[in-house]
Write a protein that holds these residues in place. Structure first.
Motif: not given
Length: 449
Positions: A154-176
């Protein structure tokens, strides 16, 4: 060994079962047996394989991901199925079968491919994930009190979601904002901040393949197989009888009451049965007239022994949102997992699909390519419900109640993330205590059986 379990006392009218059979020794089944044993219940854990955690839990993606509990079903999915149809390496593949079970499940799944349907499942799933975090902490305390260590890389170093396209990042931003309000910290990172957090992404950054990321520092990773094995042994120390290499032929019911399970050569009597058999759950329940909408979705993973490549491997768990793979470091191993295939119960390991997971990994982190000669490929079946939430609780059909028959299954890709919380809540219900969260959203009654 003690554990902080629900503080609610049993209802005076409720009589806790004297003996429970739990079917299935994956993440969910072993945790259920363990939680029941903590409450003083006599338990028999039955597993058709030779040990714990050898099927769906054997080599999954390893993420403990409260930040990623949204269901797969969403408005973009039908288009992606059509776009990828016929591609051998497609991240999502439909293999139609002459199987009414498959088509009924698909119909229900497609009906859930709406933004509103996806959103309504997020909060219940998140609550289950957060309870799982708490229970895993309690398990580690239990082991420490017994002079042991819960070995699960076990390691609790976090999870990083990586996006290649801006639109994917913008859609995911709404859930933050919604996630943060619910108690899960997330923050958006620029491409440079992604690499600062995880230097293993430097090559992708240099090729301008990272548009940004979303980081959840409280999430983590661990080996579900090791966990299942360790918890099964701990359950045995609490008195659980673990019967491996035993196939359940039937669940016995008389006069509307569960009486046990039939194995090849004997009847194991019980006054309650929990079906936590992963993708085989629906098949076990069908002879009782219960058609539970849990269907297998096949996934693949590749595990790489790091050895002299440890310095080049990531320390933060990564979700590549474009390539549809997750990457986790499990001690001195690196695992990448992905693919979703709706094609029945076939467990054939197709190398083109298995290698596509490795290729997605090296597309993100080319430095891992040198480890290919030592790659270990695996495939498994995830037990998936149409709406992306598990089914937990006592079972009944529209015209028949079967007392003492419970289910804890249908977690899909989130069994590791939600399994211990599911087990604790169901154990409370079985023993007559108020569950530590409301199980209504996980009832089978949301489907027509």
């Amino acid at each position: 060994m003690t554990s902080p379990v629900s503080s609610a006392v049993s209802s005076p009218s409720h009589v806790a079962p004297s003996h429970v059979v739990v079917i299935g020794a994956g993440i969910v089944g072993t945790a259920t047996a363990y939680e029941l044993a903590l409450r003083g219940v006599s338990v028999t854990l039955v597993e058709r394989r030779e040990g714990a955690g050898l099927e769906t839990s054997r080599a999954n993606g390893g993420q403990l991901s409260a930040c990623e509990v949204a269901p797969w079903a969403g408005p973009e999915v039908p288009g992606l199925i059509l776009k990828w149809f016929g591609r051998a390496d497609a991240p999502f593949r439909l293999r139609p079968k002459p199987d009414p079970e498959q088509w009924l499940w698909l119909m229900r799944f497609l009906r859930r491919c709406r933004a509103s349907a996806r959103a309504e499942r997020v909060l219940p799933n998140l609550e289950l994930a957060l309870l799982t975090r708490a229970r895993l902490d309690a398990y580690r305390e239990n082991f420490a009190a017994d002079g042991r260590t819960l070995d699960m890389d076990h390691a609790q170093n976090g999870i990083l979601r990586v996006f290649r396209e801006r639109h994917g990042l913008e859609e995911a931003r709404e859930g933050i904002g919604r996630m943060t309000q619910a108690g899960v910290e997330q923050r958006e990172l620029s491409p440079a901040e992604c690499v600062e957090l995880e230097p293993a992404l430097a090559s992708s950054f240099q090729k301008d393949e990272i548009a940004g990321g979303i980081y959840c520092p409280s999430d983590g990773m661990g080996d579900a197989h090791l966990f299942s094995r360790e918890l099964a042994a701990a359950a045995e120390r609490l008195g659980v009888r673990f019967r491996a290499s035993e196939e359940v032929e039937a669940i016995e019911v008389h006069d509307g009451k569960t009486t046990g399970v039939r194995l090849a050569d004997e009847l194991v009597a019980a006054d309650a049965v929990v079906v936590a058999a992963g993708p085989m759950t629906a098949r076990l329940l069908r002879p009782l007239g219960l058609r539970l909408p849990i269907y297998p979705v096949k996934g693949y993973s590749v595990t790489l022994p790091l050895e002299d490549a440890e310095a080049a491997a990531p320390n933060v768990s990564i979700t590549d949102e474009s390539r549809k793979v997750v990457v986790s470091r499990l001690g001195n191993r690196l695992r990448a997992a992905g693919q979703a295939e709706i094609g029945g119960y076939d467990l054939t390991l197709e190398m083109p699909r298995a290698r596509s997971v490795f290729q997605a990994l090296t597309g993100l982190m080319p430095q891992m390519g040198a480890l290919e000669p030592r790659a270990e490929y695996w495939c498994g079946l995830r037990p998936m419900s149409p709406d992306g939430s598990p089914i937990i609780g006592e079972l009944a059909s529209r015209n028949r109640t079967i007392r003492g028959l419970y289910v804890n299954s249908g977690h899909g890709t989130l069994g590791w993330t939600m399994g211990a919380g599911s087990a604790a809540s169901l154990a409370d219900l079985i023993c007559g205590s108020a569950p530590q969260l409301d199980l209504t959203p996980f009832s089978h009654k949301r489907f027509s059986l």
